[in-house]
Scaffold this motif. Structure first.
Motif, PDB file in Angstrom:
ATOM      1  N   ASN A 138       1.015  -1.523   0.414  1.00  0.00           N
ATOM      2  CA  ASN A 138      -0.027  -0.017  -0.260  1.00  0.00           C
ATOM      3  C   ASN A 138       1.036   1.135  -0.199  1.00  0.00           C
ATOM      4  OD1 ASN A 138       0.712   0.382   2.368  1.00  0.00           O
ATOM      5  ND2 ASN A 138      -0.987  -1.605   3.168  1.00  0.00           N
ATOM      6  N   ALA A 139      -0.045   2.082   0.850  1.00  0.00           N
ATOM      7  CA  ALA A 139       1.314   3.406  -0.132  1.00  0.00           C
ATOM      8  C   ALA A 139       2.550   3.592   0.985  1.00  0.00           C
ATOM      9  CB  ALA A 139       0.339   4.603   0.916  1.00  0.00           C
ATOM     10  N   TYR A 140       2.522   2.971   2.280  1.00  0.00           N
ATOM     11  CA  TYR A 140       3.657   3.009   3.053  1.00  0.00           C
ATOM     12  C   TYR A 140       4.757   2.011   2.243  1.00  0.00           C
ATOM     13  CZ  TYR A 140       6.976   1.616   6.297  1.00  0.00           C
ATOM     14  OH  TYR A 140       8.578   1.715   7.133  1.00  0.00           O
ATOM     15  N   GLU A 141       4.738   1.153   1.372  1.00  0.00           N
ATOM     16  CA  GLU A 141       5.740   0.608   0.429  1.00  0.00           C
ATOM     17  C   GLU A 141       6.408   1.544  -0.739  1.00  0.00           C
ATOM     18  OE1 GLU A 141       4.057  -2.757   3.723  1.00  0.00           O
ATOM     19  OE2 GLU A 141       2.670  -1.215   1.733  1.00  0.00           O
ATOM     20  N   LYS A 142       4.362   2.431  -0.859  1.00  0.00           N
ATOM     21  CA  LYS A 142       5.535   3.629  -2.166  1.00  0.00           C
ATOM     22  C   LYS A 142       6.477   4.659  -1.633  1.00  0.00           C
ATOM     23  CE  LYS A 142       0.916   1.775  -4.796  1.00  0.00           C
ATOM     24  NZ  LYS A 142      -0.455   2.271  -5.416  1.00  0.00           N
ATOM     25  N   ASP A 143       5.723   4.760  -0.283  1.00  0.00           N
ATOM     26  CA  ASP A 143       6.669   6.055  -0.056  1.00  0.00           C
ATOM     27  C   ASP A 143       8.327   5.359   0.179  1.00  0.00           C
ATOM     28  OD1 ASP A 143       4.270   7.825   0.088  1.00  0.00           O
ATOM     29  OD2 ASP A 143       4.342   7.182   2.217  1.00  0.00           O
ATOM     30  N   ARG A 144       8.367   4.522   0.614  1.00  0.00           N
ATOM     31  CA  ARG A 144       9.714   3.427   0.947  1.00  0.00           C
ATOM     32  C   ARG A 144      10.134   3.635  -0.357  1.00  0.00           C
ATOM     33  NH1 ARG A 144      11.465   4.623   6.104  1.00  0.00           N
ATOM     34  NH2 ARG A 144      10.276   4.144   7.459  1.00  0.00           N
ATOM     35  N   ALA A 145       9.878   3.355  -1.422  1.00  0.00           N
ATOM     36  CA  ALA A 145      10.073   2.822  -2.967  1.00  0.00           C
ATOM     37  C   ALA A 145      10.937   4.195  -3.186  1.00  0.00           C
ATOM     38  CB  ALA A 145       8.861   2.091  -3.829  1.00  0.00           C
ATOM     39  N   TYR A 146       9.658   5.604  -3.531  1.00  0.00           N
ATOM     40  CA  TYR A 146       9.850   6.481  -3.587  1.00  0.00           C
ATOM     41  C   TYR A 146      11.255   7.237  -2.224  1.00  0.00           C
ATOM     42  CZ  TYR A 146       9.728  11.945  -4.187  1.00  0.00           C
ATOM     43  OH  TYR A 146      10.093  13.056  -4.103  1.00  0.00           O
ATOM     44  N   LEU A 147      11.904   6.935  -1.512  1.00  0.00           N
ATOM     45  CA  LEU A 147      12.802   7.496  -1.009  1.00  0.00           C
ATOM     46  C   LEU A 147      13.682   6.045  -1.493  1.00  0.00           C
ATOM     47  CD1 LEU A 147      11.483   7.186   2.833  1.00  0.00           C
ATOM     48  CD2 LEU A 147      12.455   8.880   1.202  1.00  0.00           C
ATOM     49  N   LEU A 148      14.135   5.327  -2.536  1.00  0.00           N
ATOM     50  CA  LEU A 148      14.706   4.615  -2.064  1.00  0.00           C
ATOM     51  C   LEU A 148      15.462   4.862  -3.577  1.00  0.00           C
ATOM     52  CD1 LEU A 148      13.724   1.094  -2.230  1.00  0.00           C
ATOM     53  CD2 LEU A 148      15.848   1.741  -0.700  1.00  0.00           C
ATOM     54  N   ALA A 149      14.166   5.132  -4.407  1.00  0.00           N
ATOM     55  CA  ALA A 149      14.858   5.762  -5.722  1.00  0.00           C
ATOM     56  C   ALA A 149      15.514   7.528  -6.057  1.00  0.00           C
ATOM     57  CB  ALA A 149      13.120   6.053  -6.784  1.00  0.00           C
ATOM     58  N   GLN A 150      15.149   8.462  -5.332  1.00  0.00           N
ATOM     59  CA  GLN A 150      15.803   9.318  -4.713  1.00  0.00           C
ATOM     60  C   GLN A 150      17.032   9.465  -4.242  1.00  0.00           C
ATOM     61  OE1 GLN A 150      13.432  11.174  -1.746  1.00  0.00           O
ATOM     62  NE2 GLN A 150      12.716  12.900  -2.736  1.00  0.00           N
ATOM     63  N   GLN A 151      17.710   8.130  -4.223  1.00  0.00           N
ATOM     64  CA  GLN A 151      18.765   7.629  -3.749  1.00  0.00           C
ATOM     65  C   GLN A 151      19.655   7.416  -5.352  1.00  0.00           C
ATOM     66  OE1 GLN A 151      20.164   8.366  -0.822  1.00  0.00           O
ATOM     67  NE2 GLN A 151      18.627   8.969  -0.928  1.00  0.00           N
ATOM     68  N   GLY A 152      18.753   7.093  -6.010  1.00  0.00           N
ATOM     69  CA  GLY A 152      19.517   6.948  -7.359  1.00  0.00           C
ATOM     70  C   GLY A 152      19.596   5.102  -8.214  1.00  0.00           C
ATOM     71  N   TYR A 153      18.555   4.354  -7.620  1.00  0.00           N
ATOM     72  CA  TYR A 153      17.878   2.444  -7.089  1.00  0.00           C
ATOM     73  C   TYR A 153      16.751   2.713  -7.847  1.00  0.00           C
ATOM     74  CZ  TYR A 153      21.676   2.322  -3.469  1.00  0.00           C
ATOM     75  OH  TYR A 153      22.795   2.553  -3.043  1.00  0.00           O
ATOM     76  N   VAL A 154      16.809   1.591  -8.786  1.00  0.00           N
ATOM     77  CA  VAL A 154      15.625   1.556  -8.911  1.00  0.00           C
ATOM     78  C   VAL A 154      14.541   0.622  -7.917  1.00  0.00           C
ATOM     79  CG1 VAL A 154      14.236   0.050 -11.203  1.00  0.00           C
ATOM     80  CG2 VAL A 154      16.378   1.099 -11.543  1.00  0.00           C
ATOM     81  N   ALA A 155      13.076   1.639  -7.243  1.00  0.00           N
ATOM     82  CA  ALA A 155      12.690   0.374  -6.561  1.00  0.00           C
ATOM     83  C   ALA A 155      11.080  -0.034  -7.056  1.00  0.00           C
ATOM     84  CB  ALA A 155      12.911   1.409  -5.540  1.00  0.00           C
ATOM     85  N   PHE A 156      11.298  -1.546  -6.722  1.00  0.00           N
ATOM     86  CA  PHE A 156       9.729  -1.573  -7.080  1.00  0.00           C
ATOM     87  C   PHE A 156       9.117  -2.401  -5.504  1.00  0.00           C
ATOM     88  CE2 PHE A 156       8.614  -6.015  -9.110  1.00  0.00           C
ATOM     89  CZ  PHE A 156       7.241  -5.270  -9.208  1.00  0.00           C
ATOM     90  N   ALA A 157       7.778  -1.629  -5.186  1.00  0.00           N
ATOM     91  CA  ALA A 157       7.270  -2.921  -4.623  1.00  0.00           C
ATOM     92  C   ALA A 157       6.536  -3.564  -4.482  1.00  0.00           C
ATOM     93  CB  ALA A 157       6.472  -1.138  -3.590  1.00  0.00           C
ATOM     94  N   ALA A 158       6.841  -4.950  -4.209  1.00  0.00           N
ATOM     95  CA  ALA A 158       5.892  -6.193  -4.948  1.00  0.00           C
ATOM     96  C   ALA A 158       4.896  -6.500  -4.465  1.00  0.00           C
ATOM     97  CB  ALA A 158       6.914  -7.193  -4.799  1.00  0.00           C
ATOM     98  N   ASP A 159       3.976  -6.453  -4.623  1.00  0.00           N
ATOM     99  CA  ASP A 159       2.653  -7.381  -4.436  1.00  0.00           C
ATOM    100  C   ASP A 159       2.729  -8.657  -4.723  1.00  0.00           C
ATOM    101  OD1 ASP A 159       0.177  -8.177  -3.964  1.00  0.00           O
ATOM    102  OD2 ASP A 159      -0.541  -8.193  -6.296  1.00  0.00           O
ATOM    103  N   ILE A 160       2.547  -9.498  -2.429  1.00  0.00           N
ATOM    104  CA  ILE A 160       2.768 -11.102  -2.737  1.00  0.00           C
ATOM    105  C   ILE A 160       1.223 -11.376  -2.457  1.00  0.00           C
ATOM    106  CG2 ILE A 160       3.886 -11.645  -1.123  1.00  0.00           C
ATOM    107  CD1 ILE A 160       5.543 -10.600  -2.700  1.00  0.00           C
ATOM    108  N   TYR A 161       0.425 -10.585  -1.931  1.00  0.00           N
ATOM    109  CA  TYR A 161      -0.770 -11.384  -1.657  1.00  0.00           C
ATOM    110  C   TYR A 161      -1.408 -11.555  -2.616  1.00  0.00           C
ATOM    111  CZ  TYR A 161      -0.295 -10.964   3.432  1.00  0.00           C
ATOM    112  OH  TYR A 161       0.053 -10.420   4.603  1.00  0.00           O
ATOM    113  N   GLY A 162      -1.359 -10.189  -4.010  1.00  0.00           N
ATOM    114  CA  GLY A 162      -2.048 -10.473  -5.286  1.00  0.00           C
ATOM    115  C   GLY A 162      -3.474  -9.819  -5.544  1.00  0.00           C
ATOM    116  N   VAL A 163      -3.532  -8.985  -6.180  1.00  0.00           N
ATOM    117  CA  VAL A 163      -5.099  -7.845  -6.699  1.00  0.00           C
ATOM    118  C   VAL A 163      -6.314  -8.672  -6.290  1.00  0.00           C
ATOM    119  CG1 VAL A 163      -3.865  -6.576  -8.254  1.00  0.00           C
ATOM    120  CG2 VAL A 163      -5.239  -8.203  -8.583  1.00  0.00           C
TER     121      VAL A 163
END
Length: 290
Positions: free
Chosen positions: A34-59
């Motif tokens: 959800n939004a939490y993992e997306k926010d953490r991914a955004y912080l990683l992208a700011q460091q120059g990484y490709v950040a991928f918040a994965a959906d483990i449970y399924g839609v």
């Protein structure tokens, strides 16, 4: 199959088909991606990484209530092979993008996801039946991973490094002791940090506010994130050489030598000041079927 929908964020000015970037996967906590993992991914992208918040449970997995979270996390936590297959599927999808450096991969997980990271560290790249993780997976990071609930048995072989962040009042001393024994038994490279006093579960979750059970702790969040950024830099770009023993001249208390050393240090500090740069980020919805 299970349809999954992830969230990817990166800087296209840095990461493209001619200049690939290291990638970091974010594995959700027990209430789903959800939004939490997306926010953490955004912080990683700011460091120059490709950040991928994965959906483990399924839609299509129910995630609306706590009962749903318990059911979904339990169905994966009680079946490590199922859980690892889901994470493996996310890596397979991640590696389809031509701006990802397949030789520089990492993953981090929170709570439910943190346990998954411990599982990966225990069994390594080839320890799950019919599941082979890429050798480019160099490190995994576990945040409040709930060691008391158990994890996969250790298996010999290659494995990513582990960085584990634990609240002093979350994981028991016995659980930490068992973890280190298991890691030592398979020759794993690992780092463990415990935070206190009175740091409980969910200490990185900005909205956690259940005293004694799940509570945000600003210091533990700040320190664990900073250590994680250092860990990623080391696994992707090389470990440091350790502290350097001063030379005899540097240890000389002659005022002239001391002043020269101070001048060099001041110059180095001035040259290393960070520049604030406006970032342009690209967002992708990334779907796959397990």
């Amino acid at each position: 199959g299970v349809d999954c929908l992830g969230y990817m964020v990166y800087k296209p000015s840095m990461c493209n088909s001619t200049k690939k970037c290291p990638a970091v996967m974010v594995i959700q906590d027990w209430n789903g991606m959800n939004a939490y993992e997306k926010d953490r991914a955004y912080l990683l992208a700011q460091q120059g990484y490709v950040a991928f918040a994965a959906d483990i449970y399924g839609v299509n997995t129910p995630k609306a209530t706590q009962s749903d979270w318990i059911a979904a996390s339990s169905s994966h936590g009680s079946n490590a092979t199922k859980y690892m297959n889901k994470i493996h599927g996310a890596f397979t999808k991640l590696l389809t993008y031509d701006f990802v450096d397949s030789s520089k991969l990492a993953a981090m997980g929170y709570c439910f996801g943190g346990t998954g990271m411990v599982n990966l560290a225990m069994v390594g790249h080839n320890g799950f039946p019919n599941v082979t993780f890429p050798m480019g997976l160099l490190g995994v990071v576990s945040f409040h991973g709930g060691l008391n609930s158990g994890y996969a048995a250790p298996v010999a072989g290659t494995r990513p490094r582990l960085l584990l962040h634990s609240g002093g009042k979350d994981d028991s001393n016995d659980a930490i002791s068992k973890l280190t024994t298991d890691l030592e038994g398979v020759g794993a490279k690992y780092e463990l940090t415990r935070y206190g006093p009175n740091v409980v579960h969910s200490f990185t979750d900005w909205d956690a506010n259940v005293p004694g059970r799940g509570m945000y702790d600003a210091r533990a969040d700040y320190r664990s994130w900073g250590d994680t950024m250092d860990f990623l830099s080391k696994i992707f770009f090389g470990d440091g050489k350790g502290s350097m023993k001063p030379t005899a001249a540097q240890c000389n208390m002659n005022p002239g030598a001391k002043a020269a050393g101070t001048q060099v240090a001041s110059s180095a500090m001035a040259s290393s000041r960070a520049q604030v740069i406006a970032l342009t980020l690209s967002l992708l919805c990334s779907a796959w079927t397990m």
